[in-house]
Write a protein that holds these residues in place. Structure first.
Motif, mmCIF file in Angstrom:
data_model
loop_
_atom_site.group_PDB
_atom_site.id
_atom_site.type_symbol
_atom_site.label_atom_id
_atom_site.label_comp_id
_atom_site.label_asym_id
_atom_site.label_seq_id
_atom_site.Cartn_x
_atom_site.Cartn_y
_atom_site.Cartn_z
ATOM 1 N N THR A 232 -7.541 5.154 2.619
ATOM 2 C CA THR A 232 -6.721 6.366 2.631
ATOM 3 C C THR A 232 -5.480 6.251 1.758
ATOM 4 O O THR A 232 -4.832 7.254 1.481
ATOM 5 C CB THR A 232 -6.272 6.710 4.071
ATOM 6 N N PHE A 233 -5.135 5.053 1.318
ATOM 7 C CA PHE A 233 -3.953 4.871 0.478
ATOM 8 C C PHE A 233 -4.230 5.375 -0.934
ATOM 9 O O PHE A 233 -5.384 5.532 -1.337
ATOM 10 C CB PHE A 233 -3.512 3.400 0.463
ATOM 11 N N ASP A 234 -3.164 5.615 -1.679
ATOM 12 C CA ASP A 234 -3.307 6.083 -3.063
ATOM 13 C C ASP A 234 -3.254 4.950 -4.075
ATOM 14 O O ASP A 234 -3.956 4.982 -5.082
ATOM 15 C CB ASP A 234 -2.217 7.115 -3.383
ATOM 16 N N TYR A 235 -2.386 3.959 -3.823
ATOM 17 C CA TYR A 235 -2.270 2.805 -4.715
ATOM 18 C C TYR A 235 -2.009 1.549 -3.909
ATOM 19 O O TYR A 235 -1.403 1.596 -2.842
ATOM 20 C CB TYR A 235 -1.110 2.979 -5.720
ATOM 21 N N ASN A 236 -2.485 0.435 -4.447
ATOM 22 C CA ASN A 236 -2.212 -0.880 -3.881
ATOM 23 C C ASN A 236 -1.604 -1.729 -4.989
ATOM 24 O O ASN A 236 -2.139 -1.800 -6.092
ATOM 25 C CB ASN A 236 -3.503 -1.509 -3.367
ATOM 26 N N LEU A 237 -0.480 -2.336 -4.688
ATOM 27 C CA LEU A 237 0.210 -3.231 -5.601
ATOM 28 C C LEU A 237 0.057 -4.648 -5.070
ATOM 29 O O LEU A 237 0.268 -4.884 -3.876
ATOM 30 C CB LEU A 237 1.697 -2.853 -5.662
ATOM 31 N N TYR B 44 0.845 -1.190 0.000
ATOM 32 C CA TYR B 44 0.000 0.000 0.000
ATOM 33 C C TYR B 44 0.879 1.238 0.000
ATOM 34 O O TYR B 44 1.823 1.327 0.790
ATOM 35 C CB TYR B 44 -0.920 -0.001 1.227
ATOM 36 N N PHE B 45 0.569 2.187 -0.891
ATOM 37 C CA PHE B 45 1.355 3.405 -1.042
ATOM 38 C C PHE B 45 0.506 4.633 -0.738
ATOM 39 O O PHE B 45 -0.603 4.773 -1.265
ATOM 40 C CB PHE B 45 1.866 3.549 -2.488
ATOM 41 N N TRP B 46 1.050 5.511 0.073
ATOM 42 C CA TRP B 46 0.485 6.830 0.308
ATOM 43 C C TRP B 46 1.457 7.811 -0.331
ATOM 44 O O TRP B 46 2.612 7.928 0.109
ATOM 45 C CB TRP B 46 0.347 7.122 1.798
ATOM 46 N N LEU B 47 1.013 8.474 -1.392
ATOM 47 C CA LEU B 47 1.897 9.392 -2.097
ATOM 48 C C LEU B 47 2.021 10.714 -1.341
ATOM 49 O O LEU B 47 1.145 11.075 -0.545
ATOM 50 C CB LEU B 47 1.364 9.648 -3.513
ATOM 51 N N LYS B 48 3.117 11.407 -1.618
ATOM 52 C CA LYS B 48 3.339 12.711 -0.989
ATOM 53 C C LYS B 48 2.280 13.699 -1.461
ATOM 54 O O LYS B 48 1.841 13.654 -2.619
ATOM 55 C CB LYS B 48 4.732 13.232 -1.337
ATOM 56 N N TYR C 283 8.449 9.680 -4.351
ATOM 57 C CA TYR C 283 7.048 9.996 -4.577
ATOM 58 C C TYR C 283 6.126 9.596 -3.426
ATOM 59 O O TYR C 283 4.990 10.017 -3.371
ATOM 60 C CB TYR C 283 6.549 9.337 -5.868
ATOM 61 N N TRP C 284 6.586 8.742 -2.522
ATOM 62 C CA TRP C 284 5.688 8.308 -1.460
ATOM 63 C C TRP C 284 6.152 8.771 -0.092
ATOM 64 O O TRP C 284 7.319 8.971 0.159
ATOM 65 C CB TRP C 284 5.449 6.801 -1.485
ATOM 66 N N GLU C 285 5.144 8.929 0.780
ATOM 67 C CA GLU C 285 5.454 9.293 2.167
ATOM 68 C C GLU C 285 5.315 8.109 3.103
ATOM 69 O O GLU C 285 5.880 8.102 4.188
ATOM 70 C CB GLU C 285 4.581 10.453 2.643
ATOM 71 N N LYS C 286 4.567 7.092 2.660
ATOM 72 C CA LYS C 286 4.344 5.928 3.513
ATOM 73 C C LYS C 286 4.093 4.705 2.642
ATOM 74 O O LYS C 286 3.428 4.796 1.601
ATOM 75 C CB LYS C 286 3.133 6.193 4.418
#
Length: 141
Positions: free
Chosen positions: A95-100, A47-51, A129-132
């Protein structure tokens, strides 16, 4: 008279049930097929949370990260997406931006992937590009 009324109602109900049963698509009445994933398959969910404040161009550039990972030969399947607009509930986190999601045949395969030079290089290059990031790995039993 009561008996005739009862027979008439049960016959109508039985006919209605038969009509309904025959109108249900066969696929809906069949049990779901078993998973095509064999025991020991690893499901790697990231799971990615982008900046905040990334430009549209930077967000599009981030998506190239997934293409780099897709080219690592040890992966079985690779897919990614954005959160689904499902109903907000206490147990959901959209709340995440993308899921891989990547699948691997074995635990050994994911261990190779984690240390693969292309994976390490891509993570270093695209981490700007990601914060978390959160990883959840599952083994199919």
């Amino acid at each position: 008279m009561k008996r005739r009324s009862f027979i008439k109602r049960t016959t109508i109900a039985g006919t209605a049930a038969a009509i309904f049963a025959s109108s249900v698509p066969e696929a809906l009445s069949q049990p779901k097929p078993e998973s095509t994933q064999t025991p020991g398959t690893i499901i790697h969910s990231v799971y990615f949370w982008l900046k905040k404040g990334l430009t549209t161009s930077e967000k599009m550039e981030f998506l190239n990260f997934f293409q780099v990972l897709k080219n690592i030969p040890i992966t079985n399947t690779l897919t990614f997406g954005k959160p689904a607009p499902t109903t907000t509930r206490e147990v959901t986190d959209n709340t995440f931006d993308y899921n891989l999601i990547i699948t691997f045949a074995t635990l050994e395969d994911i261990n190779v992937y984690e240390t693969h030079p292309d994976h390490i290089k891509a993570a270093q290059e695209y981490s700007k590009y990601w914060e978390k990031v959160q990883v959840r790995d599952t083994v199919i039993g």
